[in-house]
Scaffold this motif. Sequence first.
Motif, mmCIF file in Angstrom:
data_model
loop_
_atom_site.group_PDB
_atom_site.id
_atom_site.type_symbol
_atom_site.label_atom_id
_atom_site.label_comp_id
_atom_site.label_asym_id
_atom_site.label_seq_id
_atom_site.Cartn_x
_atom_site.Cartn_y
_atom_site.Cartn_z
ATOM 1 N N ASP A 216 0.867 -1.176 0.000
ATOM 2 C CA ASP A 216 0.000 0.000 0.000
ATOM 3 C C ASP A 216 0.903 1.225 0.000
ATOM 4 O O ASP A 216 1.873 1.273 0.762
ATOM 5 N N ILE A 217 0.625 2.207 -0.868
ATOM 6 C CA ILE A 217 1.480 3.394 -0.854
ATOM 7 C C ILE A 217 1.062 4.373 0.241
ATOM 8 O O ILE A 217 1.801 5.308 0.540
ATOM 9 N N VAL A 218 -0.108 4.170 0.840
ATOM 10 C CA VAL A 218 -0.496 4.952 2.015
ATOM 11 C C VAL A 218 0.426 4.576 3.181
ATOM 12 O O VAL A 218 0.714 3.402 3.386
ATOM 13 N N TYR A 219 0.929 5.579 3.914
ATOM 14 C CA TYR A 219 1.775 5.259 5.067
ATOM 15 C C TYR A 219 1.273 5.889 6.373
ATOM 16 O O TYR A 219 1.935 5.804 7.405
ATOM 17 N N SER A 220 0.116 6.514 6.315
ATOM 18 C CA SER A 220 -0.495 7.019 7.545
ATOM 19 C C SER A 220 -1.997 6.781 7.449
ATOM 20 O O SER A 220 -2.697 7.498 6.725
ATOM 21 N N PRO A 221 -2.507 5.696 8.082
ATOM 22 C CA PRO A 221 -1.843 4.842 9.071
ATOM 23 C C PRO A 221 -0.823 3.901 8.424
ATOM 24 O O PRO A 221 -0.918 3.590 7.233
ATOM 25 N N LEU A 222 0.124 3.457 9.239
ATOM 26 C CA LEU A 222 1.183 2.601 8.740
ATOM 27 C C LEU A 222 0.630 1.256 8.272
ATOM 28 O O LEU A 222 1.041 0.735 7.238
ATOM 29 N N GLU A 223 -0.284 0.692 9.033
ATOM 30 C CA GLU A 223 -0.957 -0.541 8.615
ATOM 31 C C GLU A 223 -2.400 -0.218 8.261
ATOM 32 O O GLU A 223 -3.233 -0.006 9.129
ATOM 33 N N THR A 224 -2.683 -0.186 6.984
ATOM 34 C CA THR A 224 -4.033 0.093 6.513
ATOM 35 C C THR A 224 -4.909 -1.152 6.713
ATOM 36 O O THR A 224 -4.398 -2.252 6.923
ATOM 37 N N PRO A 225 -6.218 -0.992 6.644
ATOM 38 C CA PRO A 225 -7.083 -2.173 6.739
ATOM 39 C C PRO A 225 -6.738 -3.248 5.706
ATOM 40 O O PRO A 225 -6.816 -4.441 6.011
ATOM 41 N N LEU A 226 -6.342 -2.846 4.497
ATOM 42 C CA LEU A 226 -5.951 -3.821 3.483
ATOM 43 C C LEU A 226 -4.750 -4.644 3.955
ATOM 44 O O LEU A 226 -4.747 -5.877 3.849
ATOM 45 N N LEU A 227 -3.732 -3.985 4.479
ATOM 46 C CA LEU A 227 -2.546 -4.694 4.950
ATOM 47 C C LEU A 227 -2.874 -5.555 6.171
ATOM 48 O O LEU A 227 -2.366 -6.673 6.298
ATOM 49 N N ALA A 228 -3.713 -5.040 7.061
ATOM 50 C CA ALA A 228 -4.086 -5.812 8.250
ATOM 51 C C ALA A 228 -4.842 -7.079 7.854
ATOM 52 O O ALA A 228 -4.592 -8.168 8.400
ATOM 53 N N ASP A 229 -5.758 -6.953 6.904
ATOM 54 C CA ASP A 229 -6.522 -8.119 6.449
ATOM 55 C C ASP A 229 -5.607 -9.147 5.776
ATOM 56 O O ASP A 229 -5.752 -10.357 5.984
ATOM 57 N N ALA A 230 -4.657 -8.655 4.977
ATOM 58 C CA ALA A 230 -3.727 -9.561 4.299
ATOM 59 C C ALA A 230 -2.835 -10.272 5.307
ATOM 60 O O ALA A 230 -2.606 -11.487 5.208
ATOM 61 N N ARG A 231 -2.338 -9.534 6.286
ATOM 62 C CA ARG A 231 -1.461 -10.135 7.298
ATOM 63 C C ARG A 231 -2.219 -11.177 8.115
ATOM 64 O O ARG A 231 -1.665 -12.229 8.479
ATOM 65 N N ALA A 232 -3.490 -10.901 8.393
ATOM 66 C CA ALA A 232 -4.309 -11.856 9.141
ATOM 67 C C ALA A 232 -4.497 -13.162 8.368
ATOM 68 O O ALA A 232 -4.714 -14.222 8.979
ATOM 69 N N ARG A 233 -4.390 -13.090 7.048
ATOM 70 C CA ARG A 233 -4.500 -14.290 6.206
ATOM 71 C C ARG A 233 -3.142 -14.967 6.017
ATOM 72 O O ARG A 233 -3.040 -15.960 5.297
ATOM 73 N N GLY A 234 -2.100 -14.410 6.634
ATOM 74 C CA GLY A 234 -0.773 -14.993 6.510
ATOM 75 C C GLY A 234 -0.020 -14.582 5.256
ATOM 76 O O GLY A 234 0.990 -15.206 4.905
ATOM 77 N N LEU A 235 -0.492 -13.529 4.593
ATOM 78 C CA LEU A 235 0.162 -13.061 3.377
ATOM 79 C C LEU A 235 1.276 -12.069 3.714
ATOM 80 O O LEU A 235 1.162 -11.300 4.668
ATOM 81 N N PRO A 236 2.349 -12.041 2.924
ATOM 82 C CA PRO A 236 3.407 -11.046 3.150
ATOM 83 C C PRO A 236 2.910 -9.652 2.787
ATOM 84 O O PRO A 236 2.161 -9.483 1.816
#
Length: 276
Positions: A216-236
């Motif tokens: 995600d090119i957004v950096y504020s917030p550092l972890e966007t909902p997209l990144l949080a959802d991906a991480r919760a699925r075990g994705l890098p």
Amino acid sequence: MTTKAFVIGHPIAHSRSPLIHGTWLREHGIDGTYEAIDVPPDALESFFERLRGGEFAGGNVTIPHKQAVFALCDSVDELARKIGAVNTLVARDGKVHGTNTDYLGFLGNLDAKAPSWSDCLDCALVLGAGGAARAVLVALQSRNIPIVLLNRTRGTADRLASELGPEGFTVGTLENINASAPHAGLVVNTTSIGMHGTRFDHFDISLLRPGTLVTDIVYSPLETPLLADARARGLPTVDGLGMLLHQAVPGFAAWFGVQPAVTPDLRARIEATLDH
């Protein structure tokens, strides 16, 4: 003599660039300054006269000036013309040269955080076709990666793909996101979705293949909902802060004559100023 550089925008108080460059100036013991200067659109031309007059070695350009400075630069390199925006200015001998380092920031961030990410990558799914998408798309093209470009309005995506060279592009709307997801090895969000708690409500992350990299090119917030959802699925995942840090390197080298490093300490310093 003190070497001076800047970032201009309107507004500009939110910029982290002075903290980045100020850190490098201290690290390298350079007699230099880097300041944020609020330049309204109607004062841009007069600011360029200061730049041609030798007051600054150069600087960065941010919203809303990245397109407007095209007409004011004495020269603009081919890369910046293709991206359609200038974010870095270098002043020499009364002339101002414009370039764009955002694509280097995008590539540098992924290369540092996900080495070999582009090896054998069969498809990149890029969300959004606004100004921020252009540097990302040019960066992906430089690695010969096939691109699926989805945007809220199809016409905008079609025009952008045509301008950049339609070969290698598949274009659609964000309504096609779930149909495209299983084919992607990389997902890039270039939209503002993710700021202020917004999210891609209809994107089923579970459709992505195991190992698909999400950034995600957004950096504020550092972890966007997209990144949080991906991480919760075990994705890098790779957040957008590194893009900001890496895009700053070429400008600093051009103005101050030293190639700085993006270090964990620098990242931590900037991260401490962000919403999480």
